[in-house]
Design an enzyme around this catalytic site. Structure first.
Site, PDB file in Angstrom:
ATOM      1  N   SER A 158      17.262  36.143  51.426  1.00 23.25           N
ATOM      2  CA  SER A 158      15.912  35.770  51.864  1.00 23.25           C
ATOM      3  C   SER A 158      15.773  35.844  53.381  1.00 23.25           C
ATOM      4  CB  SER A 158      15.601  34.348  51.411  1.00 23.25           C
ATOM      5  OG  SER A 158      14.336  33.951  51.887  1.00 23.25           O
ATOM      6  N   ASN A 185      14.217  27.112  48.743  1.00 23.80           N
ATOM      7  CA  ASN A 185      14.826  26.919  50.060  1.00 23.80           C
ATOM      8  C   ASN A 185      14.932  25.416  50.311  1.00 23.80           C
ATOM      9  OD1 ASN A 185      15.489  26.661  52.743  1.00 23.80           O
ATOM     10  ND2 ASN A 185      14.206  28.371  53.426  1.00 23.80           N
ATOM     11  N   CYS A 225      17.024  25.415  54.904  1.00 28.05           N
ATOM     12  CA  CYS A 225      16.775  25.872  56.274  1.00 28.05           C
ATOM     13  C   CYS A 225      17.157  24.722  57.206  1.00 28.05           C
ATOM     14  CB  CYS A 225      15.308  26.240  56.458  1.00 28.05           C
ATOM     15  SG  CYS A 225      14.907  26.616  58.173  1.00 28.05           S
ATOM     16  N   LYS A 227      11.218  36.667  51.758  1.00 24.29           N
ATOM     17  CA  LYS A 227      11.194  35.633  52.800  1.00 24.29           C
ATOM     18  C   LYS A 227      10.665  34.360  52.138  1.00 24.29           C
ATOM     19  CE  LYS A 227      10.943  33.851  57.056  1.00 24.29           C
ATOM     20  NZ  LYS A 227      12.226  33.384  57.626  1.00 24.29           N
ATOM     21  N   SER A 228      11.105  33.187  52.584  1.00 20.70           N
ATOM     22  CA  SER A 228      10.584  31.954  51.993  1.00 20.70           C
ATOM     23  C   SER A 228       9.087  31.844  52.282  1.00 20.70           C
ATOM     24  CB  SER A 228      11.305  30.737  52.554  1.00 20.70           C
ATOM     25  OG  SER A 228      12.651  30.744  52.147  1.00 20.70           O
ATOM     26  N   GLY A 270      26.363  35.096  59.601  1.00 21.40           N
ATOM     27  CA  GLY A 270      27.260  36.197  59.945  1.00 21.40           C
ATOM     28  C   GLY A 270      28.718  35.880  59.666  1.00 21.40           C
ATOM     29  N   ASN A 325      23.246  28.522  53.002  1.00 25.92           N
ATOM     30  CA  ASN A 325      22.246  28.964  53.966  1.00 25.92           C
ATOM     31  C   ASN A 325      22.905  28.901  55.345  1.00 25.92           C
ATOM     32  OD1 ASN A 325      19.752  29.456  55.369  1.00 25.92           O
ATOM     33  ND2 ASN A 325      18.645  28.489  53.701  1.00 25.92           N
ATOM     34  N   THR A 326      22.134  29.163  56.379  1.00 26.34           N
ATOM     35  CA  THR A 326      22.690  29.105  57.738  1.00 26.34           C
ATOM     36  C   THR A 326      23.119  27.681  58.090  1.00 26.34           C
ATOM     37  OG1 THR A 326      20.456  28.790  58.570  1.00 26.34           O
ATOM     38  CG2 THR A 326      21.316  31.036  58.588  1.00 26.34           C
ATOM     39  N   GLY A 332      22.917  39.242  54.202  1.00 26.56           N
ATOM     40  CA  GLY A 332      21.834  39.018  55.149  1.00 26.56           C
ATOM     41  C   GLY A 332      22.115  39.637  56.496  1.00 26.56           C
TER      42      GLY A 332
HETATM   43  C1  DHB Z   1      14.691  30.328  58.936  1.00 27.42           C
HETATM   44  C2  DHB Z   1      14.763  29.867  57.650  1.00 27.42           C
HETATM   45  C3  DHB Z   1      15.996  29.654  57.040  1.00 27.42           C
HETATM   46  O1  DHB Z   1      16.135  29.218  55.776  1.00 27.42           O
HETATM   47  C4  DHB Z   1      17.138  29.921  57.731  1.00 27.42           C
HETATM   48  O2  DHB Z   1      18.304  29.723  57.155  1.00 27.42           O
HETATM   49  C5  DHB Z   1      17.055  30.397  59.002  1.00 27.42           C
HETATM   50  C6  DHB Z   1      15.847  30.593  59.598  1.00 27.42           C
HETATM   51  C7  DHB Z   1      13.420  30.498  59.669  1.00 27.42           C
HETATM   52  O3  DHB Z   1      12.447  31.080  59.184  1.00 27.42           O
HETATM   53  O4  DHB Z   1      13.374  30.038  60.803  1.00 27.42           O
END
Ligand code: DHB
Length: 306
Positions: A21, A126, A129, A45-46, A216, A191-192, A264
């Site tokens: 995403s 999501n 984030c 994208k979310s 990454g 997720n990040t 990603g």
């Molecule tokens: C965004 C959303 C996310 O879920 C993520 O992991 C990183 C960035 C964003 O749109 O800012």
């Protein structure tokens, strides 16, 4: 050649490599491009209830060798506009998974129902984030919240629900179990990770928003550990995410317990042609190791570890 097709909670994927995403733009044409390049499915994208412009620039800091930090601010055209982009991707034959973000369980349910009408094959929530006020980890860090949100969505749609779980927690398996109790058909993780970069000349954070999400190669061991811990506790399939840029990385995730993977950051660095190389590479490596199918390799590292 080893069989790359996998069944993810009833969704038939032509290979286990999904476009993560938020990567490669949000337009139907860019999703279609990733599909044509060989992705097993593409995740949008979310999408939220209203159009959002996102944060001002700079939104991305690139670390050439090992990843990037981003805070886009969940920019998206809103759920009323977005179905037309999904239609473009579907017209190209793409298997599309719809990602949604919301502040409440009710809003998650409403957005998911709208996504379902647009013809996606599954919904990814999501819940992870790491920096958006009122969304993501702010609603996805407590097991009760995760269970309630997933349950509301499961009641609202007939599609498989995939809960995307945060690594910014002491107990990822606890969140995954909560999602499973709520009726999720799969878990995607990670997720990040929340991160920060500072510009010492300006004496301020590099990103306009300050905090961002780290992705990454650097985060691969963290993603693998989350998949590993969740596999030991939940029965639903896991989609592994985090730092995958080669077939070997993907196979590590599979052996740790993932049935599919999302790619990603490596796509932003290398472009969608990476999908073809990943699929060919994984098939060849499975042949070498004597696995007839990807599915035969899922979780094998747990057996070895006793
Ligand atoms: C965004 C959303 C996310 O879920 C993520 O992991 C990183 C960035 C964003 O749109 O800012």
């Amino acid at each position: 050649m080893a069989e790359l097709r996998v069944d993810l909670a009833g969704v038939k994927l032509r290979n286990p490599f999904l476009l993560a995403s938020g990567i490669w733009g949000e337009s139907g044409e860019s999703l279609a491009g990733a599909w044509r390049a060989g992705a097993g499915a593409v995740i949008t994208k979310s999408i939220g209830a209203e159009p959002r412009a996102g944060y001002p620039n700079p939104t991305v800091e690139v670390y050439e060798k090992w990843g990037m930090l981003n805070a886009m601010g969940l920019p998206n055209p809103g759920i009323e506009e977005y179905p037309r982009e999904i239609a473009v991707a579907r017209a190209a034959g793409a298997t599309v998974i719809g990602s949604v973000f919301a502040a409440t369980a009710e809003e998650f349910a409403r957005l998911s129902a709208r996504m379902a009408e647009a013809g996606v094959v599954a919904i990814e929530l999501n819940l992870s984030c790491p920096h958006a006020e009122g969304f993501g980890t702010e609603v996805g860090s407590e097991p009760e919240d995760v269970e309630r949100i997933v349950h509301a969505v499961v009641r609202a749609v007939h599609l498989p629900v995939i809960a995307k779980i945060t690594p910014n927690t002491a107990n990822p398996a606890g969140l995954a179990l909560a999602a499973e109790r709520g009726g999720a058909k799969a878990i995607s993780t990670i997720n990040t990770l929340r991160g920060l970069a500072v510009d010492t000349t300006l004496g301020r954070p590099v990103l306009a928003h300050g905090l961002g999400g780290l992705s990454g190669a650097a985060i691969k061991p963290i993603g693998l550990a989350c998949v590993w811990q969740i596999f030991e506790k939940v029965h639903i399939p896991i989609v592994g995410v985090g730092g995958i840029r080669s077939a070997e990385d993907a196979l590590e995730y599979v052996m740790a317990g993932a049935r599919a993977v999302e790619v990603g950051t490596a796509i932003t660095f290398e472009g969608v042609s990476l999908f073809g190389r990943l699929a060919n590479g994984l098939s060849a490596r499975l042949d070498e190791l004597g696995f007839a199918r990807v599915e035969d390799a899922v979780g094998v590292a747990h057996r070895a570890a006793g």
